[in-house]
Design an enzyme around this catalytic site. Structure first.
Site, PDB file in Angstrom:
ATOM      1  N   HIS A 228       0.713  -1.230   0.023  1.00  0.00           N
ATOM      2  CA  HIS A 228      -0.034   0.006   0.197  1.00  0.00           C
ATOM      3  C   HIS A 228       0.702   1.268  -0.011  1.00  0.00           C
ATOM      4  O   HIS A 228       1.656   1.408  -1.053  1.00  0.00           O
ATOM      5  CB  HIS A 228      -0.927   0.185   1.204  1.00  0.00           C
ATOM      6  CG  HIS A 228      -1.875   0.812   1.314  1.00  0.00           C
ATOM      7  ND1 HIS A 228      -2.380   1.831   0.307  1.00  0.00           N
ATOM      8  CD2 HIS A 228      -2.813   1.342   2.222  1.00  0.00           C
ATOM      9  CE1 HIS A 228      -3.263   2.565   0.530  1.00  0.00           C
ATOM     10  NE2 HIS A 228      -3.788   2.154   1.861  1.00  0.00           N
ATOM     11  N   HIS A 269      -2.180  -2.195  -9.531  1.00  0.00           N
ATOM     12  CA  HIS A 269      -3.237  -1.726  -8.690  1.00  0.00           C
ATOM     13  C   HIS A 269      -4.564  -2.564  -8.677  1.00  0.00           C
ATOM     14  O   HIS A 269      -5.025  -3.252  -9.589  1.00  0.00           O
ATOM     15  CB  HIS A 269      -3.663  -0.415  -9.270  1.00  0.00           C
ATOM     16  CG  HIS A 269      -4.235   0.780  -8.257  1.00  0.00           C
ATOM     17  ND1 HIS A 269      -5.293   0.681  -7.896  1.00  0.00           N
ATOM     18  CD2 HIS A 269      -3.577   1.428  -7.473  1.00  0.00           C
ATOM     19  CE1 HIS A 269      -5.694   1.578  -6.930  1.00  0.00           C
ATOM     20  NE2 HIS A 269      -4.670   2.026  -6.589  1.00  0.00           N
ATOM     21  N   ASP A 327       2.878   5.710  -7.007  1.00  0.00           N
ATOM     22  CA  ASP A 327       4.109   5.423  -6.029  1.00  0.00           C
ATOM     23  C   ASP A 327       5.406   5.424  -6.872  1.00  0.00           C
ATOM     24  O   ASP A 327       6.413   5.405  -6.291  1.00  0.00           O
ATOM     25  CB  ASP A 327       4.001   4.186  -5.209  1.00  0.00           C
ATOM     26  CG  ASP A 327       2.786   4.417  -4.008  1.00  0.00           C
ATOM     27  OD1 ASP A 327       1.886   3.504  -4.094  1.00  0.00           O
ATOM     28  OD2 ASP A 327       2.961   5.376  -3.636  1.00  0.00           O
TER      29      ASP A 327
END
Ligand code: SDX
Length: 388
Positions: A228, A269, A327
């Protein structure tokens, strides 16, 4: 095995919750905050205006915006007794461990509020938005063995954070406007993302009526995981481990090896099966920051861009719809700014606090019931204890 429960797959239902805050269309790479596309907000808004929008549901007028910013700037300091919490940690503690403890402790400073009252919920909102950068910078300073730096109210939100991170009693950090703007964009791109793991954790904790500051601490704990919010830290570690473009193929092969649980950090994702729209903005911001700092030939950026190109061309990734996520580029920007890898998820947590608060506030503002996820029991049916 004999006697195990079986279940009808049709029984499985995803218990979704209702919300008006953020909409994601994973197949088409769409992210809307109260109806506004993230690309337009990143281009024309800023983090504090987005904070107002996420909670209040509408963009502020100029007067509302000025009042909101003024209120935030009056609460950026933390109670002096908060500084004692830090001394209980080892200097080499992970900043996320420190942040989780200190934010949870805020519930002891604001325990006399009736959070069924919107006015008191607003008090919690302003303190969280105002104090999270201060707490985040304090986590960094503590691990560096440097004195805490007080906020300066004449600075804007991102500038103040950079000041508290990098100024020392010996001299103030010289703020580069390109870096400050990139910092604010990173805050915006991480602000909210529908019912992700950490937001769902905050909603579940909040559904018991727990103190909102304690609920935010539960969100920080959930975000920390490398699957995460910990992914930005893991992306940098992976890029540094790859070390050189020549080694990329070896890593890509590892990611495809079904026996090896290795995954390419920053790719894939749970919801996006297309480009994460935040990753596109982050990539542009990354180019701008590295150019401003004369780092456009940064070796890690070259590895990242080559990795992205492979992922967009390689059958394994295309078939599994594994695109770069939010990210993937953020870590390269933060590293270029001089922020240590251990602080990446702290910055994600700081940014996401408004999203956690907005969802908590939305839930507790209406009639709500305690969350109680059910399970698919696959254990033994009833059996008697053996008689002696
Ligand atoms: C965030 O939920 C949110 O909104 C989160 C977030 C937010 O803003 O709150 O967007 C922030 O958490 C972004 C995600 C950051 N995590 C990472 O970058 C870590 C690396 N990514 C993976 O761990 C993974 O992609 C997940 C955890 C993000 C998603 O995991 P899933 O749901 O198991 O992935 P999937 O079902 O889409 O996988 C499909 C296939 C599987 O292979 P097969 O079993 O079909 O053969 O793709 C494989 C997976 O093994 N796969 C990967 C991969 N991610 C999935 N293979 C290699 N590298 C990867 N990164």
């Amino acid at each position: 095995a004999q006697g195990l429960f079986t279940y009808d797959p049709g029984f499985v239902s995803t218990a979704a919750c209702e919300s008006k805050i953020t909409y994601i269309d994973g197949e088409n790479g769409v992210l809307l905050h109260r109806g506004y596309p993230i690309e337009q907000l990143a281009e024309s808004s800023d983090y504090l205006e987005l904070c107002y929008l996420l909670v209040r549901g509408e963009l502020p007028t100029e007067e509302q915006s000025n009042e909101y910013r003024q209120t935030v700037s009056q609460h950026t300091m933390v109670h002096d007794q908060m500084t004692h919490f830090f001394n209980g940690f080892r200097r080499d503690a992970h900043p996320m461990a420190i942040m989780c403890g200190v934010v949870g402790a805020l519930s002891a400073f604001y325990h006399d509020k009736d959070f069924s009252d919107q006015e008191h919920r607003d008090i919690a909102m302003f303190r969280l938005v105002a104090k999270m950068p201060t707490v985040a910078a304090m986590c960094y300073k503590y691990t560096m063995g440097q004195p805490f730096v007080y906020p300066k109210n004449e600075l804007n939100y991102a500038e103040n954070f950079l000041h508290m991170m990098f100024s020392t009693p010996c001299g103030d950090y010289e703020i580069n406007p390109v870096i400050a703007e990139a910092m604010d964009k990173i805050f915006m791109l991480h602000a909210d993302h529908e019912q992700n793991a950490s937001t769902s954790t905050v909603r579940l904790a909040g559904s018991t009526g727990a103190n909102p500051f304690a609920c935010m601490a539960s969100g920080i704990a959930a975000l920390w995981g490398p699957a995460h919010g910990g992914a930005n830290e893991a992306v940098l570690t992976m890029l540094e481990e790859i070390g050189d473009i020549e080694h990329i193929d070896e890593f890509v092969a590892k990611a495809k090896d079904k026996e090896d649980p290795f995954r390419l950090m920053g790719f894939g994702h749970r919801v996006y099966k297309n480009f994460d729209p935040r990753a596109k903005v982050m990539r542009q911001t990354c180019d701008e920051v590295l150019e401003a700092l004369g780092l456009e030939n940064d070796p890690l950026l070259k590895i990242a861009k080559r990795l992205e190109q492979i992922a967009l061309e390689d059958e394994y990734f295309i078939k599994r719809k594994l695109y770069p996520n939010v990210d993937f580029y953020s870590g390269i920007i933060l590293r270029a700014i001089g922020i240590p890898v251990s602080m990446f998820t702290v910055i994600f947590a700081m940014s996401r606090t408004i999203g956690w608060f907005a969802h908590w506030n939305e839930m507790v503002s209406e009639d709500y019931r305690i969350g109680r996820p059910r399970q698919l029991y696959t254990g033994y049916t009833k059996r008697d204890y053996p008689t002696k």
